[in-house]
Design a protein around this motif. Structure first.
Motif, mmCIF file in Angstrom:
data_model
loop_
_atom_site.group_PDB
_atom_site.id
_atom_site.type_symbol
_atom_site.label_atom_id
_atom_site.label_comp_id
_atom_site.label_asym_id
_atom_site.label_seq_id
_atom_site.Cartn_x
_atom_site.Cartn_y
_atom_site.Cartn_z
ATOM 1 N N ASN A 31 0.830 -1.204 0.000
ATOM 2 C CA ASN A 31 0.000 0.000 0.000
ATOM 3 C C ASN A 31 0.863 1.252 0.000
ATOM 4 N N TYR A 32 1.884 1.242 0.832
ATOM 5 C CA TYR A 32 2.780 2.394 0.946
ATOM 6 C C TYR A 32 3.449 2.702 -0.391
ATOM 7 N N ALA A 33 4.021 1.683 -1.013
ATOM 8 C CA ALA A 33 4.729 1.891 -2.271
ATOM 9 C C ALA A 33 3.779 2.366 -3.369
ATOM 10 N N GLU A 34 2.608 1.756 -3.450
ATOM 11 C CA GLU A 34 1.671 2.142 -4.510
ATOM 12 C C GLU A 34 1.138 3.550 -4.306
ATOM 13 N N ALA A 35 0.794 3.899 -3.065
ATOM 14 C CA ALA A 35 0.269 5.244 -2.818
ATOM 15 C C ALA A 35 1.298 6.300 -3.180
ATOM 16 N N LYS A 36 2.549 6.083 -2.824
ATOM 17 C CA LYS A 36 3.590 7.059 -3.151
ATOM 18 C C LYS A 36 3.828 7.122 -4.665
ATOM 19 N N ALA A 37 3.759 5.979 -5.325
ATOM 20 C CA ALA A 37 3.931 5.975 -6.779
ATOM 21 C C ALA A 37 2.806 6.748 -7.457
ATOM 22 N N GLU A 38 1.574 6.555 -6.996
ATOM 23 C CA GLU A 38 0.431 7.259 -7.595
ATOM 24 C C GLU A 38 0.466 8.759 -7.277
ATOM 25 N N LEU A 39 1.044 9.123 -6.159
ATOM 26 C CA LEU A 39 1.192 10.546 -5.816
ATOM 27 C C LEU A 39 2.339 11.202 -6.574
ATOM 28 N N PRO A 88 9.000 0.341 -19.368
ATOM 29 C CA PRO A 88 7.794 -0.344 -18.866
ATOM 30 C C PRO A 88 7.576 -1.677 -19.558
ATOM 31 N N ASP A 89 7.074 -2.628 -18.812
ATOM 32 C CA ASP A 89 6.842 -3.983 -19.319
ATOM 33 C C ASP A 89 5.633 -3.986 -20.243
ATOM 34 N N SER A 90 5.828 -4.336 -21.489
ATOM 35 C CA SER A 90 4.733 -4.330 -22.463
ATOM 36 C C SER A 90 3.667 -5.368 -22.117
ATOM 37 N N PHE A 91 4.074 -6.468 -21.496
ATOM 38 C CA PHE A 91 3.111 -7.494 -21.085
ATOM 39 C C PHE A 91 2.132 -6.909 -20.068
ATOM 40 N N TYR A 148 -2.998 -3.532 -18.226
ATOM 41 C CA TYR A 148 -3.467 -2.309 -17.557
ATOM 42 C C TYR A 148 -3.211 -1.093 -18.445
ATOM 43 N N PRO A 149 -3.967 -0.948 -19.517
ATOM 44 C CA PRO A 149 -3.690 0.122 -20.484
ATOM 45 C C PRO A 149 -3.986 1.532 -19.979
ATOM 46 N N THR A 150 -4.675 1.676 -18.834
ATOM 47 C CA THR A 150 -5.007 3.021 -18.354
ATOM 48 C C THR A 150 -3.876 3.659 -17.549
ATOM 49 N N VAL A 151 -2.813 2.919 -17.270
ATOM 50 C CA VAL A 151 -1.698 3.490 -16.507
ATOM 51 C C VAL A 151 -0.844 4.357 -17.425
ATOM 52 N N THR A 152 -0.639 5.600 -17.035
ATOM 53 C CA THR A 152 0.134 6.546 -17.839
ATOM 54 C C THR A 152 1.035 7.368 -16.914
ATOM 55 N N GLY A 153 1.815 8.259 -17.505
ATOM 56 C CA GLY A 153 2.609 9.193 -16.729
ATOM 57 C C GLY A 153 4.027 8.736 -16.473
ATOM 58 N N ASN A 179 5.525 7.760 -13.853
ATOM 59 C CA ASN A 179 5.694 6.579 -13.002
ATOM 60 C C ASN A 179 4.987 5.344 -13.550
ATOM 61 N N LYS A 180 4.679 5.358 -14.830
ATOM 62 C CA LYS A 180 3.948 4.239 -15.427
ATOM 63 C C LYS A 180 4.650 2.906 -15.180
ATOM 64 N N GLY A 181 5.941 2.838 -15.444
ATOM 65 C CA GLY A 181 6.659 1.576 -15.337
ATOM 66 C C GLY A 181 6.663 1.022 -13.927
ATOM 67 N N VAL A 182 6.901 1.880 -12.941
ATOM 68 C CA VAL A 182 6.977 1.376 -11.573
ATOM 69 C C VAL A 182 5.591 1.046 -11.021
ATOM 70 N N ILE A 183 4.562 1.776 -11.457
ATOM 71 C CA ILE A 183 3.201 1.433 -11.043
ATOM 72 C C ILE A 183 2.832 0.049 -11.559
ATOM 73 N N LEU A 184 3.202 -0.237 -12.810
ATOM 74 C CA LEU A 184 2.947 -1.568 -13.356
ATOM 75 C C LEU A 184 3.692 -2.640 -12.567
#
Length: 577
Positions: free
Chosen positions: A391-399, A432-435, A440-445, A447-452
């Motif tokens: 949760n911590y890592a994802e929240a910071k990545a999205e912020l 970013p991993d194409s697979f 998850y095609p809606t991830v952009t920006g 931090n796209k790669g690390v969010i994936l």
């Protein structure tokens, strides 16, 4: 005494679980003049709230989504939900009991008990509304009990998501301030409230971000703050003995919750006939045949941290090759060569008759003596430290505030348990991993790669822990659920060795049953016992491919028709009118 037994007592004393309306009266013998006077009264009453937690359906969110493929797909996966007449999750009896308690518990003369059990009640009111928020979105909000003739309150309109979430966080903050600080896997503590706050903040923050709702940042920050407090100022850590080949598996196949990591767990015991059916569910050929889908198997990294899906021919690789040198969590979640049951020494290959995909589940599975229906006793986690780290890592990545040091404080601890290399922030974002992009095609920006990569980690680490459906919803990733469902690769009919020991384990055949069948060998008939697609991948069932997901409707559940008739101020969720 285990809380399950106390709950059974509480069911007799406190409330009837058959009523479904807000005007339900508590039993007559629980009154302010005779109850709520002693610490034991507060404990007994709040024990009833624990029935809100899931029991044998702890992995329900994985079955509803694309993590577990069984003989029947969920209504959510098939796009087959309908508007119910009654029920459908629109039940309020627990809220009535909680609010009744909060109106009366301060009569107790034990100040310490009032603080703690008041905190327990605030935790459960937050939990109750979080479940309603996830299922229905906007709902009416009630902070007190309602009389049967209070038409105005009974016909209250729905409050906004932000209003509901703010109230949830307010209750959790009260709980955090007042609950006891202790390691107690079967009771609500301050740490339980912090973990739930971490979950709520991440859920609502990402739900709103992926729908372009302004103000989502405050919820992500709430997740960061709660997670960090647990990470820096709690007795919890990632469970590890240094055995990278077994520690992840042993965290879940232990009879008793591993309290080094598990913050809150559902407890099971044959002594009081409180059991579940995980062993039966995963080992028998007559009950669901659950299996891991191939796209998730493909998601596990190689043991050196490289991507499996970067290998040529990865999608048509025989089982013994595809599971070799992978993230050790794969071999601790499904049967792979060398797998043995807990307490046993005989190596077992996947039983293709017990799994729709060929990838047979082993998470939570204990000794064979518990294989009978409803005989499993392993505790099932509800809140654990590993989730908090994610949760911590994802929240910071999205912020947009994630740094490499944050990954080292969080996800790396999970990878250390299984001996996996570090997640590198700059490498993930630069390539970013194409697979995963296809999933998850809606991830952009930026931090796209690390969010994936964090989503990869989350799906693997929290597999079968009731998160997948909620994650798909909050990420607004419903289209992920209609991607092809596939299983193991087999070149065609023939004899196969599934563990490279030189012995035949499976014979796939067409037409009549082969003569002279060998003992201990699985005989599987093509187009009867198993189906394949054009690429020779197991196709769990051909009709599984006729699925749909309505982006304008299916992220929420419909409100029952009767409730709309009883309360004219309610409005139906979009698409369900």
């Amino acid at each position: 005494m285990k809380f399950n037994y106390l709950i059974l007592i509480c069911m007799l004393v406190v409330s009837s679980c058959s009523d479904d309306f807000l005007d339900k009266e508590p039993l007559s013998d629980v009154t302010p003049s005779t109850f709520f006077l002693k610490s034991s009264d507060l404990e007994l009453y709040t024990n009833g709230f624990y029935r809100m937690f899931p029991s044998t359906s702890i992995y329900d969110g994985d079955e509803r989504a694309d993590n577990i493929i069984a003989t029947t797909l969920s209504e959510e996966m098939r796009g087959a939900r309908t508007v119910p007449t009654t029920g459908g999750g629109w039940d309020w009896e627990y809220l009535r009991d909680i609010n009744y308690f909060l109106e009366n518990y301060e009569k107790c003369e034990d100040e310490a008990a009032k603080l703690h059990y008041g905190g327990v009640a605030y935790f459960f009111r937050a939990y109750f509304y979080f479940e309603k928020l996830k299922r229905f979105g906007e709902v009416p909000y009630y902070e007190g009990t309602i009389e049967a003739d209070d038409t105005e309150s009974l016909q209250a309109p729905r409050e906004s998501r932000q209003f509901i979430t703010d109230k949830i966080l307010e209750d959790l903050d009260r709980a955090i301030d007042n609950l006891n600080e202790e390691v107690q896997a079967y009771r609500i503590t301050k740490y339980s409230a912090l973990a739930l706050k971490s979950r709520v903040g991440l859920y609502e923050g990402t739900y709103e971000k992926y729908r372009a709702i302004s103000g989502y940042e405050k919820y992500l920050n709430a997740a960061v703050d709660a997670s960090l407090e647990l990470m820096e100022d709690s007795p919890y850590a990632v469970y590890s003995t240094g055995n990278t080949a077994e520690d992840y598996m042993n965290l879940f196949n232990s009879h008793d919750a591993q309290t080094a990591e598990v913050i809150l767990s559902r407890q099971f015991s044959q002594t009081v006939a409180v059991d579940h059916n995980v062993n039966y569910y995963t080992t028998t050929s007559s009950y669901g045949r659950p299996g891991m889908p191939k796209d998730l198997v493909n998601s596990y990294l190689m043991a050196d941290g490289s991507r499996f899906t970067d290998n040529a021919g990865y999608d048509q690789m025989f089982f013994t090759d595809e599971v070799q040198d992978r993230d050790p969590r794969l071999s601790q979640t499904i049967r792979t060569p060398g797998y043995t049951r807990k307490g046993e020494s005989m190596a077992l290959v996947p039983n293709l008759g017990a799994t729709m995909t060929g990838y047979q589940l082993t998470k939570y599975v204990t000794e064979p003596v518990y294989d009978t229906y409803d005989e499993s006793i392993g505790d099932l986690p509800i809140l654990r430290f590993g989730e908090v780290l994610l949760n911590y890592a994802e929240a910071k990545a999205e912020l947009g505030t994630l740094e490499q040091s944050d990954l080292d404080l969080s996800i790396q601890l999970l990878r250390n348990r299984v001996g996996m290399p570090a997640m590198n922030l700059s490498d993930a974002n630069s390539d970013p991993d194409s697979f995963l992009e296809d999933q998850y095609p809606t991830v952009t920006g930026a931090n796209k790669g690390v969010i994936l990569e964090i989503r990869r980690e989350r799906r693997i680490e929290l597999y079968m822990e009731n998160f997948r459906w909620d994650d798909i919803v909050r990420w607004k990733s419903g289209q992920t659920l209609i991607q092809p469902l596939r299983g193991m690769y087999f070149p065609g009919a023939g004899e196969y060795d599934l563990d490279s020991d030189g012995n035949i384990d499976v014979v796939l055949f067409e037409g009549d049953d082969p003569a002279g069948q060998m003992t201990g060998v699985q005989y599987i008939k093509i187009d009867s016992d198993v189906f394949f697609d054009e690429n020779n991948l197991i196709n769990p069932q051909p009709d599984f491919n006729t699925r749909s997901f309505d982006e304008e409707r299916d992220y929420l559940y419909p409100i029952p028709r009767v409730e709309l008739q009883l309360n004219p101020n309610l409005t139906q969720n979009p698409g369900w009118e």
